[in-house]
Write an enzyme that holds these catalytic residues in place. Sequence first.
Site, mmCIF file in Angstrom:
data_model
loop_
_atom_site.group_PDB
_atom_site.id
_atom_site.type_symbol
_atom_site.label_atom_id
_atom_site.label_comp_id
_atom_site.label_asym_id
_atom_site.label_seq_id
_atom_site.Cartn_x
_atom_site.Cartn_y
_atom_site.Cartn_z
ATOM 1 N N GLY A 17 2.998 9.275 -12.431
ATOM 2 C CA GLY A 17 2.234 8.862 -11.241
ATOM 3 C C GLY A 17 2.871 9.448 -9.995
ATOM 4 N N ARG A 21 0.910 6.712 -4.469
ATOM 5 C CA ARG A 21 1.651 6.121 -3.333
ATOM 6 C C ARG A 21 3.067 5.746 -3.736
ATOM 7 N NH1 ARG A 21 -3.744 4.384 -2.335
ATOM 8 N NH2 ARG A 21 -3.544 2.976 -4.098
ATOM 9 N N THR A 101 4.148 -0.491 -12.984
ATOM 10 C CA THR A 101 2.687 -0.685 -13.036
ATOM 11 C C THR A 101 2.365 -2.165 -13.247
ATOM 12 O OG1 THR A 101 2.421 1.530 -13.926
ATOM 13 C CG2 THR A 101 0.628 -0.019 -14.373
ATOM 14 N N THR A 102 1.277 -2.627 -12.653
ATOM 15 C CA THR A 102 0.842 -4.014 -12.834
ATOM 16 C C THR A 102 -0.566 -4.029 -13.442
ATOM 17 O OG1 THR A 102 -0.121 -4.143 -10.617
ATOM 18 C CG2 THR A 102 2.200 -4.778 -10.832
ATOM 19 N N ALA A 124 8.487 -4.888 -14.269
ATOM 20 C CA ALA A 124 8.551 -5.861 -13.177
ATOM 21 C C ALA A 124 7.367 -5.644 -12.255
ATOM 22 C CB ALA A 124 9.853 -5.704 -12.397
ATOM 23 N N SER A 125 6.763 -6.730 -11.845
ATOM 24 C CA SER A 125 5.613 -6.625 -10.953
ATOM 25 C C SER A 125 6.062 -6.417 -9.511
ATOM 26 C CB SER A 125 4.764 -7.890 -11.055
ATOM 27 O OG SER A 125 5.543 -9.021 -10.743
ATOM 28 N N ASN A 126 7.361 -6.599 -9.270
ATOM 29 C CA ASN A 126 7.842 -6.432 -7.892
ATOM 30 C C ASN A 126 9.329 -6.106 -7.921
ATOM 31 O OD1 ASN A 126 8.791 -7.071 -5.156
ATOM 32 N ND2 ASN A 126 6.697 -7.789 -4.868
ATOM 33 N N HIS A 156 -2.846 -7.425 0.215
ATOM 34 C CA HIS A 156 -2.448 -6.039 -0.080
ATOM 35 C C HIS A 156 -3.442 -5.068 0.551
ATOM 36 C CE1 HIS A 156 0.200 -7.713 -3.222
ATOM 37 N NE2 HIS A 156 0.850 -6.568 -3.141
ATOM 38 N N HIS A 157 -3.049 -3.808 0.559
ATOM 39 C CA HIS A 157 -3.877 -2.729 1.113
ATOM 40 C C HIS A 157 -5.235 -2.632 0.395
ATOM 41 C CE1 HIS A 157 -2.891 -0.288 -2.429
ATOM 42 N NE2 HIS A 157 -1.678 -0.803 -2.305
ATOM 43 N N LYS A 160 -5.824 -1.318 -3.444
ATOM 44 C CA LYS A 160 -5.241 -1.969 -4.626
ATOM 45 C C LYS A 160 -6.332 -2.336 -5.615
ATOM 46 C CE LYS A 160 -1.976 -5.474 -6.157
ATOM 47 N NZ LYS A 160 -1.296 -4.543 -7.055
HETATM 48 P P1 NAD Z 1 -1.819 5.002 -6.712
HETATM 49 O O1 NAD Z 1 -3.244 4.925 -7.134
HETATM 50 O O2 NAD Z 1 -1.479 5.496 -5.347
HETATM 51 O O3 NAD Z 1 -0.999 5.907 -7.743
HETATM 52 C C1 NAD Z 1 -1.190 5.877 -9.140
HETATM 53 C C2 NAD Z 1 -0.884 7.280 -9.630
HETATM 54 O O4 NAD Z 1 -0.885 7.270 -11.046
HETATM 55 C C3 NAD Z 1 -1.945 8.291 -9.176
HETATM 56 O O5 NAD Z 1 -1.296 9.490 -8.818
HETATM 57 C C4 NAD Z 1 -2.814 8.484 -10.418
HETATM 58 O O6 NAD Z 1 -3.340 9.794 -10.493
HETATM 59 C C5 NAD Z 1 -1.809 8.244 -11.523
HETATM 60 N N1 NAD Z 1 -2.425 7.706 -12.750
HETATM 61 C C6 NAD Z 1 -2.280 8.202 -13.966
HETATM 62 N N2 NAD Z 1 -2.954 7.507 -14.845
HETATM 63 C C7 NAD Z 1 -3.552 6.506 -14.196
HETATM 64 C C8 NAD Z 1 -4.405 5.438 -14.603
HETATM 65 N N3 NAD Z 1 -4.783 5.272 -15.867
HETATM 66 N N4 NAD Z 1 -4.857 4.587 -13.652
HETATM 67 C C9 NAD Z 1 -4.475 4.745 -12.364
HETATM 68 N N5 NAD Z 1 -3.676 5.753 -11.933
HETATM 69 C C10 NAD Z 1 -3.213 6.624 -12.850
HETATM 70 O O7 NAD Z 1 -1.219 3.543 -6.944
HETATM 71 P P2 NAD Z 1 0.152 2.933 -6.372
HETATM 72 O O8 NAD Z 1 -0.119 2.195 -5.116
HETATM 73 O O9 NAD Z 1 1.212 3.976 -6.413
HETATM 74 O O10 NAD Z 1 0.432 1.818 -7.488
HETATM 75 C C11 NAD Z 1 0.619 2.186 -8.849
HETATM 76 C C12 NAD Z 1 0.920 0.934 -9.663
HETATM 77 O O11 NAD Z 1 2.169 0.368 -9.222
HETATM 78 C C13 NAD Z 1 -0.106 -0.203 -9.493
HETATM 79 O O12 NAD Z 1 -0.248 -0.856 -10.745
HETATM 80 C C14 NAD Z 1 0.541 -1.139 -8.470
HETATM 81 O O13 NAD Z 1 0.100 -2.472 -8.561
HETATM 82 C C15 NAD Z 1 1.984 -1.010 -8.897
HETATM 83 N N6 NAD Z 1 2.985 -1.374 -7.874
HETATM 84 C C16 NAD Z 1 4.093 -2.021 -8.320
HETATM 85 C C17 NAD Z 1 5.113 -2.322 -7.447
HETATM 86 C C18 NAD Z 1 6.376 -2.986 -7.986
HETATM 87 O O14 NAD Z 1 7.309 -3.291 -7.207
HETATM 88 N N7 NAD Z 1 6.442 -3.205 -9.299
HETATM 89 C C19 NAD Z 1 5.004 -1.994 -6.094
HETATM 90 C C20 NAD Z 1 3.859 -1.335 -5.666
HETATM 91 C C21 NAD Z 1 2.849 -1.004 -6.565
#
Ligand code: NAD
Length: 273
Positions: A17, A21, A101-102, A124-126, A156-157, A160
């Site tokens: 990923g 973001r 990932t969550t 971890a979710s966070n 959240h933004h 999400k």
């Molecule tokens: P995002 O959409 O900006 O990035 C996800 C990236 O993964 C993209 O580049 C996308 O192309 C890629 N990807 C590959 N396979 C995918 C799929 N099957 N579904 C979606 N994307 C896919 O998202 P983000 O804001 O970076 O968040 C990613 C994950 O991380 C989310 O599940 C979010 O809830 C989680 N998150 C967790 C924490 C934490 O502290 N654990 C903090 C923030 C976000």
Amino acid sequence: MTDGADTDDAVSIAVTGATGRMGRTVLETAADREDVTVVLAVNRDPDEAAIEGLSIEPADDLSALLAERNPDVLVDFTGPSSSLEYVAACAEAGVAAVVGTTGFDEDERAALREAGETIALLQASNFSRGIQVLLGVVGEAVAALPEYDIELTETHHNRKRDAPSGTARTILDRIDDVRGEHGATDEDRRSSRVYGREGEQPRERGEIGVHVRRAGDVRGEHEVLLAGDDEVFSVTHCAGSRRVFASGALAAAVRLAEREPGYYNFAEVLEGT
Ligand code: NAD
């Protein structure tokens, strides 16, 4: 630190990923750290060529990339289905995994736990330390004020996908656990979550109101409110930047690299050093 500026004792990291973001923030944060070296950055359909001097590889054959670059730990912030695919590749290659990932359902969680029989895996979710403290404080408050009403609000933004957030679910699970320790049955606890309210819907004793807001570029806010007659106790956590999650995930990766296979949580890995 990224590829090309290697040190012998730095933990080598793969990031999936990578153009998302969180993935991007992990790469930027890693570039400032001495204890990690990013050896692989992957995204499905890479939409840019390079970040922090690292070329972004397509995710089509992650197994081959893991065999070639041989990272110690993979850090994943993607979506549930791809995350599970990537974890399976890690299990096959013997690479530890930090999953941020969550949005996993019960079966997907079970698959993650199963991978923990083969590799060290932390989900971890966070990854913020402040949320770890919030979980402790909420546990204490629920134990001390069992008859108080509880309402949970998260913001959240607007991009999400999952709701309520993984962190909100973790907080709800903590409340369930503490109530369970104090005599609530599984059925009481499961039936007690109410997601938003509309129309004629008086509050039931013991229910937890869960409220989700999606707006702008809010990085993540969680508020747990307990109220009794004539008093309100609330605790709030606000993430100011994605860097707090990226730093936590990288710190977890460094520590996980030394762990035996197992399914770990963030607090265990942080406390274990
Ligand atoms: P995002 O959409 O900006 O990035 C996800 C990236 O993964 C993209 O580049 C996308 O192309 C890629 N990807 C590959 N396979 C995918 C799929 N099957 N579904 C979606 N994307 C896919 O998202 P983000 O804001 O970076 O968040 C990613 C994950 O991380 C989310 O599940 C979010 O809830 C989680 N998150 C967790 C924490 C934490 O502290 N654990 C903090 C923030 C976000």
